[in-house]
Scaffold this active site. Structure first.
Site, mmCIF file in Angstrom:
data_model
loop_
_atom_site.group_PDB
_atom_site.id
_atom_site.type_symbol
_atom_site.label_atom_id
_atom_site.label_comp_id
_atom_site.label_asym_id
_atom_site.label_seq_id
_atom_site.Cartn_x
_atom_site.Cartn_y
_atom_site.Cartn_z
ATOM 1 N N ASP A 233 1.017 -1.161 -0.023
ATOM 2 C CA ASP A 233 -0.046 0.119 0.014
ATOM 3 C C ASP A 233 1.056 1.264 0.085
ATOM 4 O O ASP A 233 1.805 1.164 0.575
ATOM 5 C CB ASP A 233 -0.986 -0.009 1.063
ATOM 6 C CG ASP A 233 -2.516 -0.049 0.866
ATOM 7 O OD1 ASP A 233 -2.789 0.494 -0.428
ATOM 8 O OD2 ASP A 233 -2.997 -0.283 1.674
ATOM 9 N N CYS A 281 -0.728 -1.162 -4.631
ATOM 10 C CA CYS A 281 -2.037 -0.405 -4.106
ATOM 11 C C CYS A 281 -1.514 0.886 -3.709
ATOM 12 O O CYS A 281 -1.001 0.934 -2.602
ATOM 13 C CB CYS A 281 -2.624 -1.286 -3.062
ATOM 14 S SG CYS A 281 -4.244 -0.694 -2.644
ATOM 15 N N ASP A 303 -9.920 1.903 -5.945
ATOM 16 C CA ASP A 303 -10.769 1.457 -4.876
ATOM 17 C C ASP A 303 -12.168 1.543 -5.155
ATOM 18 O O ASP A 303 -13.100 1.120 -4.107
ATOM 19 C CB ASP A 303 -10.557 2.581 -3.644
ATOM 20 C CG ASP A 303 -9.315 2.511 -2.989
ATOM 21 O OD1 ASP A 303 -8.740 1.122 -3.171
ATOM 22 O OD2 ASP A 303 -8.698 3.237 -2.217
#
Length: 379
Positions: A233, A281, A303
């Protein structure tokens, strides 16, 4: 049709100019705004590469040329031509409220649906029960996972599932041992306050000591743990771009050096865990670029998992990028069978995954997901 793309993840500039003679010129590269590089004697600086495609047969051929080139020459993951496992991610089911017992219950239920992999998302590190603490420390919360990562992973594997895990290496919470020991390891400008965003600061990846620290932490944390998938992330922007590590004359190169540090850590993950998938991500699509494709196996597309919105998002993504790098999840299927069918038919155009609480799912939804997973494997 002409297509252009840059193999770089930082600030860039793409300009198209048409002069009075109707000649067209395209310029693409590092954004010159706030960028400078002091080139010292005998030093070499390599600018990012650009990919250029010409198609005499329109956008379709241009798109296919991009796809073939990236799959053959750019994407390095050793298993890129193999079928990807169908995964289920814990985030939308539990958020930070995870523990070994709950995750194993998820795994048992997921196995019953034919799913191949359980991915444990945020919540496993330090004292992380919300987003305000423990980023940067990367030690396991033994209250939640009494057997540690190895114990949990072995139990998930024993059920016949692969195991994946969430990490966010570039970030640090002020409430962390790392920040208390090294506040100088954060991006900042002298004389300016540090912007606090998403409860975190950004680590100075231009500093080699930061990269080495992260390698040491992850080596120890993941020792003897057979991880099959990393979800990497990166969820906040860089503000006050300055590096306490760099000399004043090199501050203009900070953001470029930051990206080189990030690439080096990605490559370390690829070399250290050569069989593991790495999914980029960044808030959904924030790092959908060629340089990231060269150091990972796939990218979280957005998302936004609303099926109707996704049709345009995925169509646009595949204009330049192959479906094999496009992560597409069916989220929160609830009990609306028509909506579940639509979500699947959209998500199946990329790398399929699921995000929902499998323990609270109606039987008819479970039956449909079993059918979907079986069908996906025939493609």
């Amino acid at each position: 049709a002409y297509g252009f793309n840059l193999v770089y993840s930082g600030n860039f500039s793409a300009l198209v100019e048409c002069d009075y003679n109707d000649s067209t010129r395209l310029i693409m590269g590092i954004n010159p705004n706030h960028f400078s590089w002091k080139l010292r004697p005998a030093e070499v600086f390599y600018t990012p590469e650009a990919v250029c495609v010409y198609s005499p047969n329109g956008l379709g051929e241009m798109s296919r040329t991009f796809h073939k080139f990236y799959n053959k020459h750019l994407i390095k993951w050793k298993h890129k031509h193999e079928k990807r496992p169908v995964l289920i991610n814990s985030w939308e089911a539990a958020y930070f409220d995870i523990n070994s017992e709950k995750l194993l219950d998820f795994a048992v239920a997921a196995k019953d649906l034919g799913i191949d992999m359980l991915v444990m998302d945020d919540g496993w590190v330090g004292e992380r029960n919300d987003d305000t603490t423990s980023l940067g420390d990367w030690d396991v919360n033994l209250k939640k996972l009494p057997g540690g990562l190895k114990g949990l992973c072995e139990k998930v594997n024993a059920l016949g599932l692969q195991f994946g895990i969430w990490v966010e290496p570039e970030m640090v919470n002020p409430d962390s041992d790392l920040f208390r020991a090294h506040p100088d390891w954060c991006i900042r400008c002298p004389g300016r306050p540090m912007s606090y965003s998403r409860s975190q600061y950004v680590l100075d990846m231009a500093n080699p000591a930061v990269i080495e620290y992260l390698k040491e932490m992850f080596t120890e944390t993941f020792r003897d743990v057979p991880i099959d998938y990393f979800k990497w992330d990166m969820n906040r922007h860089i503000s006050e771009p300055g590096s306490p590590y760099l000399a004043a004359e090199d501050q203009g190169s900070m953001e470029y050096r930051y990206m080189q540090g990030v690439y080096s850590l990605f490559r370390w993950f690829m070399e250290t865990y050569p069989d593991a998938m790495i999914e980029n991500c960044s808030g959904g699509g924030g790092r959908y670029d060629l340089a990231m494709m060269a150091v990972s196996s796939q990218i979280w597309t957005s998302d936004n998992t609303n099926a109707r919105d996704r049709t345009l998002i995925q169509y646009s993504s595949m204009m330049a990028y192959p479906a094999s790098v496009m992560s597409c999840h069916v989220s929160n299927p609830h009990g609306n069978m028509h909506e579940l069918d639509l979500k699947y038919k959209v998500a199946v155009n990329g790398v399929l995954g699921y995000e929902f609480n499998v323990l609270k799912t109606p039987d008819e939804v479970k039956d449909e997901i079993r059918r979907q997973v079986q069908e996906y494997r025939t493609f």
